[in-house]
Design a protein around this motif. Structure first.
Motif, mmCIF file in Angstrom:
data_model
loop_
_atom_site.group_PDB
_atom_site.id
_atom_site.type_symbol
_atom_site.label_atom_id
_atom_site.label_comp_id
_atom_site.label_asym_id
_atom_site.label_seq_id
_atom_site.Cartn_x
_atom_site.Cartn_y
_atom_site.Cartn_z
ATOM 1 N N VAL A 15 0.949 -1.260 -0.017
ATOM 2 C CA VAL A 15 0.133 0.050 -0.096
ATOM 3 C C VAL A 15 1.038 1.137 -0.024
ATOM 4 C CG1 VAL A 15 -1.585 1.382 1.192
ATOM 5 C CG2 VAL A 15 -2.013 -1.079 1.092
ATOM 6 N N ALA A 16 1.770 1.121 0.994
ATOM 7 C CA ALA A 16 2.832 2.260 1.020
ATOM 8 C C ALA A 16 3.413 2.672 -0.372
ATOM 9 C CB ALA A 16 3.829 2.069 2.035
ATOM 10 N N PHE A 17 3.836 1.570 -1.070
ATOM 11 C CA PHE A 17 4.452 1.622 -2.448
ATOM 12 C C PHE A 17 3.506 2.386 -3.370
ATOM 13 C CE2 PHE A 17 4.646 -0.548 -6.469
ATOM 14 C CZ PHE A 17 5.955 0.292 -6.952
ATOM 15 N N PHE A 18 2.244 1.938 -3.398
ATOM 16 C CA PHE A 18 1.225 2.186 -4.445
ATOM 17 C C PHE A 18 0.960 3.743 -4.257
ATOM 18 C CE2 PHE A 18 -0.893 -2.325 -4.944
ATOM 19 C CZ PHE A 18 0.160 -2.693 -5.899
ATOM 20 N N VAL A 19 0.800 4.163 -3.110
ATOM 21 C CA VAL A 19 0.327 5.491 -2.805
ATOM 22 C C VAL A 19 1.676 6.440 -3.211
ATOM 23 C CG1 VAL A 19 0.297 7.143 -0.865
ATOM 24 C CG2 VAL A 19 -1.092 4.937 -0.943
ATOM 25 N N LEU A 20 2.804 6.034 -2.934
ATOM 26 C CA LEU A 20 4.057 6.698 -3.257
ATOM 27 C C LEU A 20 4.191 6.690 -4.703
ATOM 28 C CD1 LEU A 20 6.316 8.762 -2.216
ATOM 29 C CD2 LEU A 20 7.727 6.437 -1.811
ATOM 30 N N ALA A 21 4.337 5.815 -5.521
ATOM 31 C CA ALA A 21 4.248 5.782 -6.856
ATOM 32 C C ALA A 21 3.510 6.566 -7.517
ATOM 33 C CB ALA A 21 4.403 4.129 -7.489
ATOM 34 N N TYR A 22 1.991 6.359 -7.131
ATOM 35 C CA TYR A 22 0.952 7.285 -7.684
ATOM 36 C C TYR A 22 1.174 8.755 -7.350
ATOM 37 C CZ TYR A 22 -2.560 3.814 -9.269
ATOM 38 O OH TYR A 22 -3.291 2.872 -9.966
ATOM 39 N N ALA A 56 9.739 2.703 -4.874
ATOM 40 C CA ALA A 56 10.193 1.145 -4.461
ATOM 41 C C ALA A 56 11.639 1.568 -3.707
ATOM 42 C CB ALA A 56 10.477 0.211 -5.716
ATOM 43 N N LEU A 57 12.325 2.163 -4.204
ATOM 44 C CA LEU A 57 13.715 2.458 -3.700
ATOM 45 C C LEU A 57 13.417 3.104 -2.208
ATOM 46 C CD1 LEU A 57 16.872 3.073 -3.481
ATOM 47 C CD2 LEU A 57 16.368 5.114 -4.933
ATOM 48 N N VAL A 58 12.603 3.983 -2.267
ATOM 49 C CA VAL A 58 12.276 4.773 -0.966
ATOM 50 C C VAL A 58 11.685 3.767 -0.007
ATOM 51 C CG1 VAL A 58 10.790 6.711 0.440
ATOM 52 C CG2 VAL A 58 11.905 6.978 -1.898
ATOM 53 N N ILE A 59 10.727 3.108 -0.459
ATOM 54 C CA ILE A 59 9.815 2.301 0.475
ATOM 55 C C ILE A 59 10.797 0.950 0.915
ATOM 56 C CG2 ILE A 59 8.036 0.579 0.539
ATOM 57 C CD1 ILE A 59 7.156 3.361 0.652
ATOM 58 N N SER A 64 12.349 -2.659 6.383
ATOM 59 C CA SER A 64 13.487 -3.576 6.864
ATOM 60 C C SER A 64 14.292 -4.253 5.390
ATOM 61 C CB SER A 64 12.902 -4.520 7.904
ATOM 62 O OG SER A 64 12.422 -3.684 8.751
ATOM 63 N N ASP A 65 13.861 -4.192 4.462
ATOM 64 C CA ASP A 65 14.213 -4.786 3.453
ATOM 65 C C ASP A 65 15.665 -4.162 2.924
ATOM 66 O OD1 ASP A 65 12.266 -7.017 3.270
ATOM 67 O OD2 ASP A 65 11.056 -5.641 1.915
ATOM 68 N N SER A 66 16.448 -5.018 2.446
ATOM 69 C CA SER A 66 17.800 -4.758 1.890
ATOM 70 C C SER A 66 17.766 -4.016 0.603
ATOM 71 C CB SER A 66 18.729 -5.934 1.688
ATOM 72 O OG SER A 66 19.836 -5.561 0.964
ATOM 73 N N VAL A 67 18.147 -2.970 0.408
ATOM 74 C CA VAL A 67 18.081 -2.058 -0.620
ATOM 75 C C VAL A 67 19.201 -2.577 -1.708
ATOM 76 C CG1 VAL A 67 18.892 0.383 -1.660
ATOM 77 C CG2 VAL A 67 17.646 0.114 0.306
ATOM 78 N N ARG A 68 20.271 -3.134 -1.268
ATOM 79 C CA ARG A 68 21.171 -3.944 -2.145
ATOM 80 C C ARG A 68 20.431 -5.129 -2.768
ATOM 81 N NH1 ARG A 68 26.841 -5.171 0.395
ATOM 82 N NH2 ARG A 68 27.108 -2.878 0.261
#
Length: 293
Positions: A15-22, A56-59, A64-68
């Motif tokens: 949900v956080a990703f969808f909101v920010l992407a939009y 996706a990068l920001v979220i 807690s996921d790894s950006v790398r």
């Protein structure tokens, strides 16, 4: 404060990703919609296309996921060669089925036009991969799809993602900046938009299959780019006809062709679309490269 944000993102990452992407894309696309003077209109159009990847990068960074690990998927080229072939061949298959369908409905196609488009196809493929669609995939397939499949079946996850992905395009459809959308009024635009949404949802099923089978966002980028390139350059009709506002017939026939391929995939994979439940028990961003041999 950071811990509180991380808790919210970890609890509701999709949900956080969808909101920010939009938010990123639709704000950026106000330029084209408001017909701002150049270069602001074009700049907004380009930035908006990167909305899913930026979100996706920001979220990923906030959670807690790894950006790398997330970034590693984007450049993971170490997959079996047959999947590169599949990523390129399925869009060509859809164009071939579209050509047959157009002939059936009485539209004269001319395969003799295609040899002269080789250079156009190559240039289009590179530009689409970088800024014309492929650049969305680090978000849609790189974050949203694996997260959705942690909770839903591949079919359900793809339907959710496909609809959200399709509706994300609405400002572009209204602005008439993509193929098949130069219609004059909302009454005329609405039916075409519905078909376009069905088309995008169908493509989402193919991309789910490619991603699940390889674990590589790079392969999803190639397949996404292949669809956009094939649709815009390889339909064997004059390019002015392909890109014209009255090309609804092409869109409808292409959409039927996409769903024929989807039906074959669903039957052939028994609805799993390449999803491996055993591997899914490990958070996707913490997995190594999927074995595809």
């Amino acid at each position: 404060m950071r811990q509180r944000i991380r808790g919210v993102v970890d609890a509701h990452p999709v949900v956080a990703f969808f909101v920010l992407a939009y938010a990123i894309s639709w704000v950026a696309w106000l330029g084209p919609l408001l017909e701002l003077a150049e270069p602001f209109g074009t700049l907004g159009y380009l930035i908006g296309g990167f909305g899913p990847a930026l979100a996706a990068l920001v979220i990923t960074w906030l959670g807690s996921d790894s950006v790398r690990a997330w970034a590693r998927q984007i450049v993971d080229w170490r997959v079996a060669p047959r999947w590169y072939l599949a990523a390129l061949a399925v869009p060509l298959l859809v164009v071939a089925l579209t050509s047959v369908g157009l002939t059936v409905v009485g539209t004269t196609v001319d395969p003799g036009l295609l040899p002269g488009r080789v250079s156009l196809v190559l240039v289009s493929f590179v530009s689409i991969a970088l800024i014309g669609g492929g650049n969305e995939e680090p978000g849609w397939r790189g974050l949203a799809l694996p997260k959705l499949q942690e909770r839903y079946t591949p079919v359900s996850a793809t339907l959710v993602l496909g609809v959200v992905w399709a509706l994300w395009h609405l400002p572009l459809l209204a602005a008439g900046t993509t193929e098949f959308h130069g219609l004059a009024s909302f009454v005329e635009l609405a039916p075409t938009t519905v078909v376009r949404i069905l088309n995008i949802v169908g493509v989402a099923f193919v991309l789910t299959w490619i991603y699940n089978a390889t674990g590589s966002v790079l392969l999803a980028i190639i397949a996404h780019t292949g669809f956009n390139t094939a649709n815009s350059t390889l339909v064997p009709l004059p390019l002015e006809v392909v890109s014209a506002g009255d090309s609804t017939t092409i869109l409808v026939v292409t959409t039927v062709a996409v769903w024929v391929v989807v039906a074959v995939l669903l039957v052939g994979t028994r609805g799993r679309l390449g999803y491996d439940r055993a591997s899914a028990d490990i958070p996707r961003f913490e997995q190594g490269r999927r074995e595809t041999q």
